[in-house]
Design a protein around this motif. Structure first.
Motif, mmCIF file in Angstrom:
data_model
loop_
_atom_site.group_PDB
_atom_site.id
_atom_site.type_symbol
_atom_site.label_atom_id
_atom_site.label_comp_id
_atom_site.label_asym_id
_atom_site.label_seq_id
_atom_site.Cartn_x
_atom_site.Cartn_y
_atom_site.Cartn_z
ATOM 1 N N ALA A 62 -1.841 -5.017 14.183
ATOM 2 C CA ALA A 62 -3.054 -5.825 13.429
ATOM 3 C C ALA A 62 -4.373 -6.282 13.895
ATOM 4 C CB ALA A 62 -2.323 -7.127 12.684
ATOM 5 N N GLY A 63 -4.480 -6.770 15.057
ATOM 6 C CA GLY A 63 -5.634 -7.419 15.798
ATOM 7 C C GLY A 63 -6.584 -6.337 15.797
ATOM 8 N N GLY A 64 -6.292 -5.268 16.539
ATOM 9 C CA GLY A 64 -7.055 -4.154 16.845
ATOM 10 C C GLY A 64 -7.859 -3.765 15.331
ATOM 11 N N ILE A 65 -7.061 -3.362 14.355
ATOM 12 C CA ILE A 65 -8.035 -2.990 13.169
ATOM 13 C C ILE A 65 -8.768 -4.205 12.696
ATOM 14 C CG2 ILE A 65 -7.312 -2.205 10.867
ATOM 15 C CD1 ILE A 65 -4.759 -0.873 12.015
ATOM 16 N N LEU A 76 -6.018 -10.721 5.829
ATOM 17 C CA LEU A 76 -4.885 -10.094 5.396
ATOM 18 C C LEU A 76 -4.126 -9.405 6.532
ATOM 19 C CD1 LEU A 76 -5.446 -9.167 1.796
ATOM 20 C CD2 LEU A 76 -4.373 -11.058 2.563
ATOM 21 N N LEU A 77 -4.743 -8.664 7.299
ATOM 22 C CA LEU A 77 -4.079 -7.784 8.368
ATOM 23 C C LEU A 77 -3.399 -8.631 9.403
ATOM 24 C CD1 LEU A 77 -6.535 -4.840 8.941
ATOM 25 C CD2 LEU A 77 -4.390 -4.731 7.894
ATOM 26 N N LEU A 78 -4.010 -9.654 9.533
ATOM 27 C CA LEU A 78 -3.295 -10.517 10.615
ATOM 28 C C LEU A 78 -2.124 -11.262 9.950
ATOM 29 C CD1 LEU A 78 -6.878 -12.427 12.029
ATOM 30 C CD2 LEU A 78 -5.398 -10.434 13.039
ATOM 31 N N ALA A 79 -2.076 -11.431 8.735
ATOM 32 C CA ALA A 79 -0.903 -11.887 7.962
ATOM 33 C C ALA A 79 0.236 -10.982 8.076
ATOM 34 C CB ALA A 79 -1.135 -12.248 6.540
ATOM 35 N N ARG A 94 3.425 -11.227 10.919
ATOM 36 C CA ARG A 94 4.756 -11.671 10.625
ATOM 37 C C ARG A 94 5.715 -10.844 10.093
ATOM 38 N NH1 ARG A 94 7.539 -16.563 10.713
ATOM 39 N NH2 ARG A 94 8.751 -16.997 8.874
ATOM 40 N N LEU A 95 5.304 -9.680 9.482
ATOM 41 C CA LEU A 95 6.269 -8.767 8.958
ATOM 42 C C LEU A 95 6.816 -7.739 10.033
ATOM 43 C CD1 LEU A 95 4.406 -7.137 5.792
ATOM 44 C CD2 LEU A 95 6.842 -8.005 5.933
ATOM 45 N N GLY A 96 5.844 -7.732 11.087
ATOM 46 C CA GLY A 96 6.169 -6.827 12.052
ATOM 47 C C GLY A 96 7.200 -7.549 13.049
ATOM 48 N N THR A 97 7.051 -8.828 13.302
ATOM 49 C CA THR A 97 8.122 -9.382 13.920
ATOM 50 C C THR A 97 9.378 -9.867 13.369
ATOM 51 O OG1 THR A 97 7.226 -11.841 13.488
ATOM 52 C CG2 THR A 97 6.048 -10.510 15.621
ATOM 53 N N ALA A 127 3.180 -0.305 6.632
ATOM 54 C CA ALA A 127 2.935 -0.024 5.385
ATOM 55 C C ALA A 127 2.271 -0.906 4.814
ATOM 56 C CB ALA A 127 4.364 0.011 4.690
ATOM 57 N N ALA A 128 2.339 -2.111 5.052
ATOM 58 C CA ALA A 128 1.427 -3.461 4.674
ATOM 59 C C ALA A 128 -0.017 -3.080 5.093
ATOM 60 C CB ALA A 128 1.965 -4.664 5.410
ATOM 61 N N THR A 129 -0.289 -2.728 6.251
ATOM 62 C CA THR A 129 -1.586 -2.444 6.790
ATOM 63 C C THR A 129 -2.346 -1.383 6.105
ATOM 64 O OG1 THR A 129 -0.726 -3.060 9.126
ATOM 65 C CG2 THR A 129 -2.796 -1.811 9.091
ATOM 66 N N ALA A 130 -1.540 -0.203 5.827
ATOM 67 C CA ALA A 130 -2.279 0.916 5.069
ATOM 68 C C ALA A 130 -2.346 0.577 3.637
ATOM 69 C CB ALA A 130 -1.201 2.142 5.092
ATOM 70 N N THR A 131 -1.585 -0.683 3.128
ATOM 71 C CA THR A 131 -1.615 -0.930 1.617
ATOM 72 C C THR A 131 -2.986 -1.741 1.727
ATOM 73 O OG1 THR A 131 0.647 -0.751 1.233
ATOM 74 C CG2 THR A 131 -0.500 -2.203 -0.194
#
Length: 130
Positions: free
Chosen positions: A56-59, A87-90, A93-96, A105-109
């Motif tokens: 998330a952080g890179g993007i 929102l990407l930083l949020a 939590r989904l990843g962990t 999927a959330a990142t792409a959305t």
């Protein structure tokens, strides 16, 4: 007056180039593959905090730096990119907690929503082509 406006524009362009025109490409691709590699290896499993943060952080970092460069050239809108970065930083939590695939999927959305909003809000004029 016109000469001073042109000189100011040249200074803005020079400053953008020297302070960070290459920064998005220099900073973002390094952290992102670490997270993507983990997500591809085990898509259904949760990933560690550093891996999810890298994904998330890179993007998010790319979007923030890209917004800074766009502001230098007075390109708008910039708010959707900054909202998307937050929102990407949020999604970490989904990843962990859920899975790497859920975070991807959330990142792409988030990115699709931000760029769709941007495109509808400020369509680019079609210039004649050679």
């Amino acid at each position: 007056m016109r000469a001073s406006a042109e000189a100011a524009a040249r200074r803005r362009h020079r400053d953008a180039y020297s302070r960070g025109d290459c920064a998005p490409s220099d900073t973002s691709p390094r952290p992102r593959p670490a997270g993507v590699k983990s997500a591809v290896a085990h898509p259904g499993a949760p990933i560690t905090l550093p891996q999810a943060g890298a994904l998330a952080g890179g993007i998010a970092l790319y979007l923030v730096v890209n917004t800074a460069v766009r502001r230098t050239f007075r390109l708008t809108p910039n708010a959707p990119r900054l909202v998307a970065a937050a929102l990407l930083l949020a999604t970490v939590r989904l990843g962990t907690t859920v899975s790497a695939l859920a975070q991807v999927a959330a990142t792409a959305t988030v990115l699709a929503a931000a760029f769709t909003y941007e495109a509808r809000r400020s369509p680019v004029a079609d210039f004649p082509r050679d």
